[in-house]
Scaffold this motif. Sequence first.
Motif, short mmCIF file in Angstrom:
data_model
loop_
_atom_site.label_atom_id
_atom_site.label_comp_id
_atom_site.label_asym_id
_atom_site.label_seq_id
_atom_site.Cartn_x
_atom_site.Cartn_y
_atom_site.Cartn_z
N GLY A 122 13.32 4.53 -9.01
CA GLY A 122 13.37 4.12 -10.42
C GLY A 122 12.00 4.15 -11.06
N ALA A 123 10.99 3.69 -10.33
CA ALA A 123 9.62 3.70 -10.86
C ALA A 123 9.11 5.12 -11.03
N ILE A 124 9.40 5.99 -10.07
CA ILE A 124 8.99 7.40 -10.17
C ILE A 124 9.57 8.03 -11.44
N VAL A 125 10.85 7.80 -11.66
CA VAL A 125 11.52 8.37 -12.84
C VAL A 125 10.89 7.81 -14.12
N ASP A 126 10.64 6.51 -14.16
CA ASP A 126 10.00 5.91 -15.35
C ASP A 126 8.64 6.53 -15.61
N ILE A 127 7.88 6.76 -14.56
CA ILE A 127 6.53 7.31 -14.71
C ILE A 127 6.59 8.75 -15.21
N GLU A 165 1.70 8.19 -18.89
CA GLU A 165 2.24 7.80 -17.58
C GLU A 165 1.56 6.53 -17.07
N VAL A 166 0.25 6.44 -17.25
CA VAL A 166 -0.47 5.23 -16.84
C VAL A 166 0.02 4.03 -17.65
N GLU A 189 0.83 -1.21 0.00
CA GLU A 189 0.00 0.00 0.00
C GLU A 189 0.87 1.26 0.00
N ALA A 190 1.93 1.26 0.81
CA ALA A 190 2.83 2.42 0.85
C ALA A 190 3.51 2.61 -0.50
N MET A 191 3.94 1.52 -1.13
CA MET A 191 4.56 1.60 -2.46
C MET A 191 3.53 2.06 -3.49
N SER A 192 2.31 1.56 -3.39
CA SER A 192 1.25 1.97 -4.32
C SER A 192 0.99 3.46 -4.22
N ARG A 193 1.04 3.99 -3.01
CA ARG A 193 0.79 5.42 -2.84
C ARG A 193 1.93 6.25 -3.44
N VAL A 194 3.16 5.75 -3.38
CA VAL A 194 4.28 6.46 -4.01
C VAL A 194 4.09 6.46 -5.53
N VAL A 195 3.62 5.35 -6.08
CA VAL A 195 3.34 5.29 -7.52
C VAL A 195 2.22 6.28 -7.87
N ALA A 196 1.17 6.31 -7.04
CA ALA A 196 0.07 7.25 -7.26
C ALA A 196 0.58 8.69 -7.17
N LEU A 197 1.47 8.95 -6.23
CA LEU A 197 2.06 10.28 -6.10
C LEU A 197 2.78 10.68 -7.38
N ALA A 198 3.56 9.76 -7.94
CA ALA A 198 4.27 10.05 -9.19
C ALA A 198 3.29 10.32 -10.33
N LEU A 199 2.22 9.54 -10.40
CA LEU A 199 1.23 9.72 -11.46
C LEU A 199 0.50 11.06 -11.36
N LEU A 200 0.28 11.52 -10.14
CA LEU A 200 -0.53 12.73 -9.94
C LEU A 200 0.30 13.96 -9.62
N ALA A 201 1.62 13.83 -9.60
CA ALA A 201 2.49 14.95 -9.22
C ALA A 201 2.33 16.16 -10.12
N ASP A 202 1.96 15.94 -11.38
CA ASP A 202 1.78 17.06 -12.30
C ASP A 202 0.34 17.56 -12.33
N GLY A 203 -0.50 17.02 -11.45
CA GLY A 203 -1.86 17.52 -11.31
C GLY A 203 -2.91 16.76 -12.07
N ALA A 204 -2.51 15.78 -12.89
CA ALA A 204 -3.49 15.02 -13.68
C ALA A 204 -2.93 13.66 -14.06
N LEU A 205 -3.81 12.75 -14.37
CA LEU A 205 -3.40 11.45 -14.88
C LEU A 205 -3.18 11.57 -16.38
N ASP A 206 -1.99 11.29 -16.81
CA ASP A 206 -1.64 11.31 -18.23
C ASP A 206 -1.64 9.87 -18.73
N HIS A 207 -2.29 9.60 -19.86
CA HIS A 207 -2.40 8.22 -20.34
C HIS A 207 -1.03 7.61 -20.61
#
Length: 155
Positions: free
Chosen positions: A98-103, A30-31, A10-28
């Motif tokens: 590494g996942a944050i950078v990839d996203i 990035e998903v 769950e903590a790792m999932s939230r870090v992934v979600a943070l990376a996805l939403l860091a720019d304010g929106a879900l970009d396809h």
Amino acid sequence: MRHYTTDSAEAMSRVVALALLADGALDHREVESLSRHGIFDRLQIAPATFDRVIHEFCDDLLQCARAPNVGQIELDRELVDHLLDDIRSPQLQQQALGAIVDIVNADGCLNGGEAIVISEAMSLWGLELQRVTHTLVRPAQPSSSAPPIVQGWLA
């Protein structure tokens, strides 16, 4: 903000979600990077866990994040640090960065929120990008219009 067990899926999932939403929106793009880079497998996150956590994360953000404009949420450094602090294992920190950078690289541009997430992760976890990315970093080449550099001095 909800509390998850340190170093949990769950903590790792939230870090992934943070990376996805860091720019304010879900970009396809990035998903799509989640499957293209095998991020769920690399981080040992079940897709169902990620789906639940990203919904919980969005609910939590709506309650506690700063919203300067309608439909726009800004993450501050304190909140980012709080979320990143749930990952304590050095191995998991490397995998997460590494996942944050990839996203964030998926759409070809790095905005302010994404830069904050990366810089805060590097600072909090004491990591360098070269240790976690698969991207070859080449030395900068002078442009053809720039004067040549001779023995460290501009000609």
